[in-house]
Design a protein around this motif. Structure first.
Motif, short mmCIF file in Angstrom:
data_model
loop_
_atom_site.label_atom_id
_atom_site.label_comp_id
_atom_site.label_asym_id
_atom_site.label_seq_id
_atom_site.Cartn_x
_atom_site.Cartn_y
_atom_site.Cartn_z
N SER A 212 0.73 -1.20 -0.08
CA SER A 212 0.04 0.08 0.27
C SER A 212 1.00 1.21 0.00
O SER A 212 2.19 1.18 0.26
CB SER A 212 -0.90 -0.03 1.35
OG SER A 212 -0.22 0.05 2.38
N ARG A 213 0.35 2.30 -0.52
CA ARG A 213 1.02 3.56 -0.38
C ARG A 213 1.59 3.71 1.04
O ARG A 213 3.03 4.34 1.27
CB ARG A 213 0.20 4.63 -0.65
CG ARG A 213 -0.03 4.63 -2.27
CD ARG A 213 -0.59 5.76 -2.74
NE ARG A 213 0.15 6.94 -2.86
CZ ARG A 213 -0.19 8.41 -2.54
NH1 ARG A 213 -1.57 8.54 -2.56
NH2 ARG A 213 0.66 9.24 -2.42
N ASP A 214 0.67 3.71 2.16
CA ASP A 214 1.26 3.96 3.46
C ASP A 214 2.67 3.15 3.88
O ASP A 214 3.56 3.46 4.33
CB ASP A 214 0.44 3.56 4.43
CG ASP A 214 -0.70 4.86 4.68
OD1 ASP A 214 -0.50 5.80 3.99
OD2 ASP A 214 -1.81 4.41 4.95
N GLN A 215 2.34 1.66 3.42
CA GLN A 215 3.77 0.83 3.57
C GLN A 215 4.79 1.13 2.90
O GLN A 215 5.70 1.17 3.46
CB GLN A 215 3.18 -0.79 3.47
CG GLN A 215 2.16 -1.17 4.21
CD GLN A 215 1.71 -2.53 3.83
OE1 GLN A 215 1.54 -2.61 2.45
NE2 GLN A 215 1.37 -3.63 4.53
N ALA A 216 4.49 1.72 1.52
CA ALA A 216 5.60 1.93 0.84
C ALA A 216 6.60 3.12 1.54
O ALA A 216 7.65 3.16 1.46
CB ALA A 216 5.33 2.01 -0.64
N ALA A 217 5.74 4.10 1.80
CA ALA A 217 6.30 5.18 2.41
C ALA A 217 7.24 5.01 3.57
O ALA A 217 8.27 5.69 3.95
CB ALA A 217 5.41 6.38 2.72
N ARG A 218 6.65 3.88 4.57
CA ARG A 218 7.55 3.81 5.71
C ARG A 218 8.57 2.71 5.50
O ARG A 218 9.43 2.38 6.41
CB ARG A 218 6.61 2.98 7.00
CG ARG A 218 5.49 4.16 7.27
CD ARG A 218 4.92 3.36 8.44
NE ARG A 218 4.23 2.44 8.30
CZ ARG A 218 2.69 2.32 7.75
NH1 ARG A 218 2.07 3.38 7.92
NH2 ARG A 218 2.15 1.23 7.38
N SER A 219 8.54 1.99 4.42
CA SER A 219 9.57 0.88 4.16
C SER A 219 10.60 1.39 3.58
O SER A 219 10.85 2.22 2.75
CB SER A 219 8.82 -0.29 3.45
OG SER A 219 9.76 -1.30 3.18
N ASP A 220 11.95 0.70 4.08
CA ASP A 220 13.32 1.15 3.19
C ASP A 220 13.55 0.33 1.91
O ASP A 220 14.00 0.85 1.20
CB ASP A 220 14.40 0.72 4.23
CG ASP A 220 14.57 1.58 5.37
OD1 ASP A 220 13.99 2.80 5.27
OD2 ASP A 220 14.80 1.18 6.46
N SER A 221 12.68 -0.89 1.77
CA SER A 221 12.96 -1.64 0.69
C SER A 221 11.59 -2.43 0.28
O SER A 221 10.84 -2.81 1.07
CB SER A 221 14.02 -3.05 1.04
OG SER A 221 14.16 -3.79 -0.08
N LEU A 222 11.43 -2.01 -0.99
CA LEU A 222 10.14 -2.51 -1.72
C LEU A 222 10.19 -3.80 -2.57
O LEU A 222 9.24 -4.52 -2.61
CB LEU A 222 9.28 -1.36 -2.24
CG LEU A 222 9.31 -0.04 -1.76
CD1 LEU A 222 8.75 0.97 -2.44
CD2 LEU A 222 8.38 -0.25 -0.47
N LEU A 223 11.37 -3.72 -3.00
CA LEU A 223 11.68 -4.78 -4.00
C LEU A 223 12.38 -6.11 -3.59
O LEU A 223 13.12 -6.00 -2.47
CB LEU A 223 12.42 -4.36 -5.02
CG LEU A 223 11.53 -3.29 -5.73
CD1 LEU A 223 12.45 -2.60 -6.89
CD2 LEU A 223 10.19 -3.43 -6.31
N ASP A 224 12.34 -7.15 -4.13
CA ASP A 224 13.14 -8.40 -3.65
C ASP A 224 14.54 -8.28 -4.06
O ASP A 224 14.84 -8.14 -5.32
CB ASP A 224 12.57 -9.60 -4.48
CG ASP A 224 13.27 -11.14 -4.28
OD1 ASP A 224 14.11 -10.98 -3.18
OD2 ASP A 224 12.73 -11.84 -4.78
N ALA A 225 15.45 -8.11 -3.28
CA ALA A 225 17.05 -8.14 -3.21
C ALA A 225 17.53 -9.04 -4.27
O ALA A 225 18.54 -8.81 -4.74
CB ALA A 225 17.47 -7.78 -1.92
#
Length: 74
Positions: free
Chosen positions: A15-28
């Motif tokens: 979600s946009r809220d989760q993305a704004a708080r998270s440092d990493s969004l993608l599978d490294a």
């Protein structure tokens, strides 16, 4: 939304809220270098319409106090 070309960290876009708080969004594991991952993370944030992280995001915004002067201790 159209398909995004990278794999999301948890299998689906956050979600946009989760993305704004998270440092990493993608599978490294899908990236060969840290530079490639950072570029893709910025692209993912733009895709989700959340603020991109700045280069100094890991630095404190609070000023650092000067070390105490040992000669002026009571």
């Amino acid at each position: 939304m159209t398909n995004f070309r990278y794999r999301w960290k948890n299998g689906s876009p956050p979600s946009r809220d989760q993305a704004a708080r998270s440092d990493s969004l993608l599978d490294a594991s899908q990236f060969d270098s840290e530079k490639d991952q950072k570029l893709a993370e910025q692209e993912a944030r733009k895709y989700l319409n959340v603020p991109t992280q700045t280069q100094d995001a890991d630095l404190s915004i609070l000023p650092q106090a000067a070390p105490p002067d040992e000669n002026n201790l009571l």
